[in-house]
Enzyme design. Structure first.
Site, PDB file in Angstrom:
ATOM      1  N   THR A 161      -3.541   5.698   3.895  1.00 27.19           N
ATOM      2  CA  THR A 161      -2.263   6.307   3.515  1.00 27.19           C
ATOM      3  C   THR A 161      -2.317   7.024   2.172  1.00 27.19           C
ATOM      4  O   THR A 161      -1.437   7.840   1.877  1.00 27.19           O
ATOM      5  CB  THR A 161      -1.143   5.249   3.476  1.00 27.19           C
ATOM      6  N   LYS A 163       0.830  -1.212   0.000  1.00 23.04           N
ATOM      7  CA  LYS A 163       0.000   0.000   0.000  1.00 23.04           C
ATOM      8  C   LYS A 163       0.861   1.258   0.000  1.00 23.04           C
ATOM      9  O   LYS A 163       0.437   2.311  -0.485  1.00 23.04           O
ATOM     10  CB  LYS A 163      -0.979  -0.016   1.168  1.00 23.04           C
TER      11      LYS A 163
END
Length: 320
Positions: free
Chosen positions: A242, A185
């Site tokens: 994020t 990610k």
């Protein structure tokens, strides 16, 4: 029983605060002895300046105090974790070691839990990962994370030990999926930051998140992860967080790239190294991962933002 935490950065300290406020005794180890002494004396960590450290946290630069603990959380950057494990393998034997970092080791091409299993084979490896910022954890804001441990009985013990009133842990035995979700990610977060820094707009960021997620799934499943793991906290949950917040170092790094601005070299950006590892793994496995490849090129200076954008937009049209 005292819980050890190796690494007095923001995340390690935040975990220490959350667990100490829950009544647990914490031994916080900092590599810099002077910094450890300052933390112990002032009850402050410059990484979390607005947080007072509870009395149950003992900060020290002494490894003997850390290794006296049977359970140790390793809040050490993924690229320096192997050296720590190798240097102290004998003293870590038989310990329960919980990796709290996200990334892929460039030399071994393994995630943190797998790296522990490789380098300290008689330890009990686990992984703590998911959508979380250190500042939120330290402030007592509600957070849910994934606790991954191949030994489910050990995982249940850790789940009970490390959960608090505001830190809720969900358990899985899929350590590969959990460690890869947390690592991959970061690559997409850099791409999202680039999009926003280059003023490509929210829609472009949404497209990158949406198309980046199946890239994460493809690689994780090819490396042995269970298909559903990346749809949970350690994958999709962390990805959303994020890619949409400037609290994320990887997102801020990508934003600076998109703006053509310098970024603080003292800040750890795990996604930059992970992007290079992903490219190597994708090439080896014959996987199509165009966003990750572009991020790898951007972070090494092999391409610039306009060229990278052109490369992505000129790919052949296909079904979703």
């Amino acid at each position: 029983m005292t819980i050890g935490i190796a690494g007095a950065g923001a995340f390690g300290t935040a975990l220490a605060v959350a667990l100490a406020l829950d009544g647990k005794d914490i031994q916080l180890w900092a590599r810099d002895g002077d910094a450890a002494e300052a933390i112990q004396t002032t009850r402050k960590n410059p990484k979390l300046p607005d947080v007072d450290l509870p009395a149950k946290i003992t900060s020290s630069g002494a490894l003997d105090a850390l290794f006296a603990c049977d359970t140790i959380l390793l809040a050490i950057p993924a690229q320096t974790l192997p050296a720590f494990l190798t240097d102290h393998a004998v003293r870590l034997t038989g310990k329960t070691l919980v990796a709290c970092c996200k990334g892929i080791d460039l030399k071994r091409m393994t995630g943190p839990a797998s790296t522990i299993a490789d380098l300290v084979p008689d330890a009990h490896p686990a992984m703590l990962t998911g959508p979380s910022f250190a500042a939120d954890i330290a402030r007592g804001l509600p957070t849910a994370l994934t606790l991954a441990c191949a030994d489910d009985a050990k995982g249940e013990m850790l789940q009970n030990m490390l959960s608090t009133a505001t830190l809720r842990l969900y358990r899985t035995t899929d350590t590969i999926g959990a460690e890869l979700g947390g690592a991959l990610k970061n690559v997409i977060a850099i791409a999202s930051g680039v999009a926003m820094g280059a003023r490509l707009g929210e829609s472009a960021r949404a497209a990158l998140i949406t198309r980046g997620f199946p890239e994460m799934q493809r690689l994780a499943e090819a490396l042995g992860a269970e298909p559903d793991t990346l749809s949970g906290l350690s994958g999709l949950g962390d990805l959303v967080l994020t890619c949409t917040s400037d609290q994320s170092r990887n997102y801020r790094y990508g934003f600076a790239l998109g703006r053509g601005e310098a970024f603080d070299t003292a800040t750890t950006v795990e996604g930059a190294a992970t992007a290079r590892a992903v490219r190597q793994l994708a090439d080896k496995l014959g996987l199509d991962m165009p966003i990750s490849a572009v991020v790898a090129d951007l972070t090494t200076g092999a391409t610039d933002v306009p060229t990278a954008l052109t490369a992505l937009l000129s790919r052949p049209l296909k079904e979703e």
